[in-house]
Each structure stands twice: as structure tokens, then as C-alpha cells.
Design an enzyme around this catalytic site. Structure first.
Site, mmCIF file in Angstrom:
data_model
loop_
_atom_site.group_PDB
_atom_site.id
_atom_site.type_symbol
_atom_site.label_atom_id
_atom_site.label_comp_id
_atom_site.label_asym_id
_atom_site.label_seq_id
_atom_site.Cartn_x
_atom_site.Cartn_y
_atom_site.Cartn_z
ATOM 1 C CG ASN A 26 -1.656 1.325 1.377
ATOM 2 O OD1 ASN A 26 -2.048 1.935 0.392
ATOM 3 N ND2 ASN A 26 -1.846 1.777 2.607
ATOM 4 C CG HIS A 82 -17.443 38.327 -10.034
ATOM 5 N ND1 HIS A 82 -16.998 39.591 -10.357
ATOM 6 C CD2 HIS A 82 -18.230 38.475 -8.929
ATOM 7 C CE1 HIS A 82 -17.466 40.466 -9.484
ATOM 8 N NE2 HIS A 82 -18.223 39.809 -8.604
ATOM 9 C CE LYS A 108 -20.923 13.015 -0.161
ATOM 10 N NZ LYS A 108 -19.560 13.490 -0.333
ATOM 11 C CD GLU A 154 -17.338 12.015 -3.588
ATOM 12 O OE1 GLU A 154 -16.260 11.890 -2.985
ATOM 13 O OE2 GLU A 154 -18.425 12.092 -3.000
#
Length: 611
Positions: free
Chosen positions: A99, A505, A486, A489
Site C-alpha cells: 500500500n 464574475h 457528491k 463522485e
């Protein structure tokens, strides 16, 4: 972000135990999975592309024997998520699971190729197997060969090694990414975290950076980089061995959304004294905050958005100046930090490497360290001066829901507790606020019940769009950012969150009839009229508005929105928590309408343990 596990069993085949350990680590990655066992002195491997279920199916058809083994579930970094790149990587002498990232793998690979080593994968990990093998061929014993190889590695990594002909040996190392050792009766274990080992043992040692560990069935010896024996305490873990299931729910994410009233209530119960109605935050935390000239808040992803909300609370309610930063950028700025300063770190897993390294920077700068974590016994917890636990329970869905709202609950209670200490909240105002907090779980449950039905219909309209904008002001600005995250994802729709006042803007150039604009704005917000003006500008340019507001806000809208989700009234301080619920539900139901993998979205993992 990968998960690793190793087992030395007395008399049981370890393959099923390795798979169960990997199942509890799959939140760390699910691009591929594999195990290696030692059978009759030889390394045997089985690997599969995709989720752990694919490996499990292969093992059911062709079971593996052996009382010693290692396993791995992968989040791909170097090399695609193929079976060939899946761990364990092996030669005829050693198998390795890993890992992290070996930063100098290119130079090592070139060196090893000159020695006629043949590489079969695109991964950085394979160099470890070849380094150790070369050392073994030069006459080194396994322990010596492994330690010499570890000395050559640069980066952040945790490794577990299994050797041909060594049925009573596992060797591991921790450098920057977590690794724990478990103690059984005549059996020994190794894993990325204690949760993976909870069904097997409660006795755990957590390795520290630089530790190298030699594991046999008789026990464990831990060394530092200099070869000196180290003593790491054995703890009795509080992790539950129970497996978390979806119950009656279709996905973990929706289950965890519905768990929010209960877990927010559990979290609140740690802060509100039921006898006095007062907010109780640990005295050492309040003292540190009270004496701090500034609070530095650092986190990643969703936890960073929790910090953004926390900044509003600490500054508005407790009058404490706050600086917030994304962990992956913070330490590289070498930010000057004040004397007596406090740094607050927020992490669901407590293992996020960027956040952990930022924490270590702040420790070097003499800051008092507070952490808010959901996972007990994590590295961030162990390296902090003060800790608060969110009581969300295990969160399995990759997209954070209940961990986020319990982080918000914790931050709000901290800000209120500090305001009381500073005399900024009268006794009467404190009691009124705690009464509101006590009703928060009920308000969250009502919000779920009120919002979900209209959102299911709205989600079908939005599912085919390519782009979605989210806007909000003040407390709602971070909620807009979280809503956009969210949606990205789990539905893979491009979404962006903006401060509503920033629309003119630049972002307003994106508005046309194909772009839904999600507006989060309670009528109780003092800036509601300004947000309503932004909505009017959006509608005038053909934008399709989803207005998430309350009855007061709906009555004050200047132009009709195409869609509307109307929530109940609530104190303004609670609205960041309540208005998070509809954006969670919207992301979930859009993903359902699109048919994407809600709980394990592509390219993501729950715990980010690499930079």
C-alpha cells in the site's frame, strides 16, 4: 489507498480468512484483488481484476491451501487495474503486497533490469519483489534480504512479504502508510488497520513510521531503521468484529443517509449534559482554543467542506479567527503559524496521508493538535494532542454522508462551547441553542422524509444532463460545494459549486437551458434576498433552477423555479446540516437513474493513504 492483510495460522487454511480480511478493507480500493499462500513450501497465487467478489468466485472454483498467506485489494496508482498488475507480486522466492507509492521505482527498475531481472507488470511494487530476490540469491537470509531492500526504498509505503520455504514467517514495514500487527493464540496477523483484524483478534500493535516487523507464530519483533528492537504497546482494540450489512436498503449510501438522525443524536449526546442542558466540550480543548490567536483547520475532500462550515461557526459564534486549508497544499506553503496556535484536523478514516503530513508539519511548528475522526485507533488520533470522535459508526459507502454531518455536528458544538466559555453566549441563549440541538435529529429525519419523494422525480430530469451548477451564500456555500462533489463522485456528471455572489464574475457564462442550477438557500438566511437576485439572473438566461429552501424562502422568491424542494423552518446555525441532506439525496437518486455504482464509484476509494 490499497488494503493489505497477512496471516500465519496454526492449522487452518488461510485463504478464506484472507478474503474476509480483504472484504473489510475493500473501502480502500476495489480495482483488483489477490492472495498468495505457501503450500508445501511454494508460493501459490490467485488474482482477479475488479472487485473482491471476482476473486472470491475464482477461489470457490479453485480453493487454495496453506497456513501462511498475504492478500491485497487494490486502488490502482502505477499501471492499469488489470489482473496482471494485481497484487501479490511474486518471484520464485518471495511474494509482496503493498500500500503506497515507491517514488524511486524507476531508478530501481533500471538497475534491476541491468541485472537481467524481467518485469511482468507496470507497477512500482514489483521492484520490491526483485530487490528482495536479488538479495536472497546473493546469500542473504529472508530477514536480512528484506531489510536491505527496505533501505533502498523511497516514498510512503506499507509492505508485507511471504517467502518460499518459510512457513512460519511474515515480514512487514511501515513508512508513511498504516500497518498493524494482531496477536492470536498460536496465530499472528498483519493488516492495514485493526478493523480488518477485528473478527480474528482484539490484541493489536500499531507500527510507527520506519518500523520493520518480523512475525512468527511465536510472536513479533519490531525494529527501527537502524535495526534496534522497538517496543510497541499491545492494545485491546475497540473495533467490532461484526460485519456491516445493507439490511433492507439497496445501497450502503442510502442506508447511511437514513442513519443520520441516529448518529447525529449519538454525537450530540457526547456534548450536551442532559441534566443541565449545557454544552460540554473537554476543558483542555476549550482552553487551547480560548488562548489561541488563530485556529488553523486542515482537511481533504468532504472533510475540508466541513472545515469551511466550521470557519463560519467559529468566527461568527465564538469570534475566533480561522484559516482553512486543503491538506495536500498546506504543508508545501510552509505557512507561518502563530505562537500558542491550535491546528484542527478533520478526517473520517484518520489515515488520510495528506492530512497526517499536514498534522506533522503543525507539530513541528509547535501548534496544539486537535483531531476529529470517525475511526478509532487511527494514526491521526494517535499523533494528536486532543481527539474528538464522531460517532457515525462504520461508513461503507465511498461518498461520505453520515461522517460529514457528524463532523459538522461536532464542529458546531465546539464553536458553541467556546462561545459560552468566552461569555459570548448567555445562559439563556445557551439553553435555547441546546434545545434546538436536541431537536436536530428529529429535524434531520423530517428533512429526509420531506425531501426524498420530490428529489426522486427531479433526479430523473437531471440524470441526462452533462453539467450542473450549485450555488449558495454564507453557510450554504460549502453545502453547494459538497453537493457538487457528491454528484460528481457517484453519477459522473460534471458539477461545480460556487458562492452565489460570484456567479456574475464568470460562471454565469455557462448558463443556458441545458444547465440545471441547484440553489441552496433557507429563508432564514439574512442574505436570502441577494441569493434570490442571483436566481432571477439565472432564470433570465434560461437556466433551469432547483430551489432548495423553506416555506419562507419559497414565498419570497421573485421568479418561479423549475423544481423546488421545501424544507421545514430551522435556526440558521443548524441549516448547514439540514440542507446537506437534500444534496446527498439528489446525488444518490441521480446515480440510481443513471445506473452507476453508488457505493463503489469508479477511480475512488474511501481512505486516501497516498499523496
Amino acid at each position: 489507498m490499497c488494503g493489505i492483510v497477512g496471516i500465519l495460522s496454526q492449522d487452518k487454511d488461510v485463504a478464506p480468512l484472507l478474503v474476509e480480511g480483504l472484504r473489510r478493507l475493500e473501502y480502500r480500493g476495489y480495482d483488483s484483488a489477490g492472495i498468495a499462500t505457501l503450500h508445501e513450501g511454494k508460493i501459490t497465487r490467485m488474482r482477479a481484476e475488479g472487485k473482491l467478489a471476482n476473486l472470491d468466485a475464482k477461489l470457490k472454483k479453485s480453493p487454495m491451501s496453506g497456513h501462511a498467506g498475504i492478500g491485497h485489494t487494490r486502488w490502482a496508482t502505477h499501471g492499469g487495474p488489470t489482473e496482471n498488475n494485481a497484487h501479490p507480486h511474486a518471484t520464485d522466492r518471495v511474494a509482496v503486497v503493498h500500500n503506497g507509492i515507491i517514488e524511486n521505482y524507476v531508478a530501481l527498475r533500471e538497475e534491476l533490469q541491468k541485472d537481467q531481472c524481467r518485469f511482468e507488470t507496470e507497477t512500482d511494487t514489483e521492484v520490491v519483489a526483485h530487490l528482495v530476490t536479488r538479495n536472497l540469491k546473493q546469500g542473504m537470509k529472508p530477514q536480512q534480504a528484506a531489510m536491505a531492500a527496505f533501505d533502498r526504498l523511497e516514498g510512503a509505503y506499507a509492505l508485507a512479504l511471504l517467502f518460499t520455504g518459510e512457513d512460519n514467517l511474515l515480514i512487514g514495514v511501515r513508512q508513511g502508510t498504516p500497518l498493524a500487527v494482531g496477536y492470536g493464540e498460536g496465530e499472528m496477523y498483519m493488516a492495514s488497520d485493526s478493523y480488518a483484524l477485528a473478527p480474528l483478534t482484539k490484541k493489536i500493535s500499531f507500527l510507527e513510521d520506519g518500523d520493520r516487523v518480523v512475525v512468527t507464530r511465536a510472536g513479533v519483533t519490531i525494529y527501527n531503521k537502524s535495526g534496534e528492537v522497538q517496543n510497541r504497546p499491545i492494545r485491546i482494540t475497540a473495533q467490532s468484529g461484526a460485519t456491516t450489512g445493507k439490511g433492507e436498503y439497496r445501497h450502503f449510501m442510502i442506508k447511511e443517509i437514513y442513519e443520520q438522525p441516529a448518529v447525529i443524536g449519538d454525537t450530540l449526546n457526547t456534548f450536551i449534559n442532559p441534566a443541565t442542558g449545557k454544552i460540554t466540550v473537554p476543558e483542555n480543548i476549550l482552553s487551547a482554543l480560548d488562548h489561541a490567536p488563530r485556529l488553523t483547520m486542515v482537511a481533504c475532500g468532504t472533510a475540508y467542506y466541513a472545515c469551511m462550515v466550521g470557519k463560519y461557526w467559529f468566527e461568527k459564534i465564538a469570534r475566533l479567527p480561522v484559516e482553512i486549508d486543503v491538506a495536500s497544499e498546506f504543508r508545501y506553503r510552509e505557512a507561518p503559524l502563530p505562537q500558542n496556535g491550535v491546528a484542527l484536523f478533520v478526517s473520517q478514516s484518520g489515515e488520510t496521508l495528506d492530512t497526517l503530513e499536514a498534522l506533522r508539519y503543525c507539530k513541528r511548528e509547535q501548534q496544539a493538535i486537535i483531531s476529529i475522526v470517525n475511526t478509532i485507533e487511527s494514526t491521526i488520533e494517535r499523533e494528536s494532542d486532543m481527539v474528538l470522535h464522531t460517532l457515525a459508526g462504520p461508513e461503507i459507502g465511498v461518498a461520505s454522508t453520515k461522517a460529514f454531518t457528524t463532523q459538522l455536528t461536532t464542529l458546531l458544538c465546539m464553536a458553541l462551547g467556546l462561545a459560552v466559555r468566552r461569555g459570548l453566549l448567555s445562559g439563556e441563549a445557551e439553553i435555547k441553542m441546546t434545545e434546538s440541538l436536541r431537536h436536530l435529529p428529529t429535524l434531520v429525519a423530517e428533512t429526509i422524509r420531506t425531501a426524498e419523494k420530490p428529489i426522486i422525480e427531479i433526479a430523473r430530469d437531471i440524470a441526462d444532463t452533462r453539467d450542473v451548477l450549485y450555488i449558495g451564500r454564507s453557510y450554504m456555500y460549502p453545502v453547494a460545494l459538497e453537493g457538487a462533489l457528491k454528484l460528481k463522485e457517484i453519477s459522473y456528471i460534471h458539477a461545480e459549486g460556487y458562492a452565489a455572489g460570484e456567479m456574475k464574475h464568470g460562471p454565469i457564462a455557462l448558463i443556458d437551458e441545458t444547465v440545471p442550477v441547484v440553489v441552496v438557500s433557507p429563508g432564514s438566511d439574512p442574505l436570502f434576498e441577494k441569493t434570490a437576485s442571483n436566481v432571477q439572473e439565472t432564470v433570465a438566461r434560461g437556466g433551469q433552477v432547483l430551489m432548495i429552501t423553506d416555506g419562507d424562502g419559497a414565498a419570497r422568491m421573485h421568479v418561479p423555479a423549475r423544481w423546488q424542494v421545501r424544507l421545514g423552518p430551522a435556526p440558521i446555525e443548524l441549516t448547514p446540516i439540514l440542507y446537506t441532506i437534500p444534496v446527498q439525496l439528489l446525488a444518490y437518486h441521480v446515480a440510481i437513474a443513471k445506473g452507476t455504482d453508488v457505493d463503489q464509484p469508479r477511480n475512488l476509494a474511501k481512505s486516501v493513504t497516498v499523496e
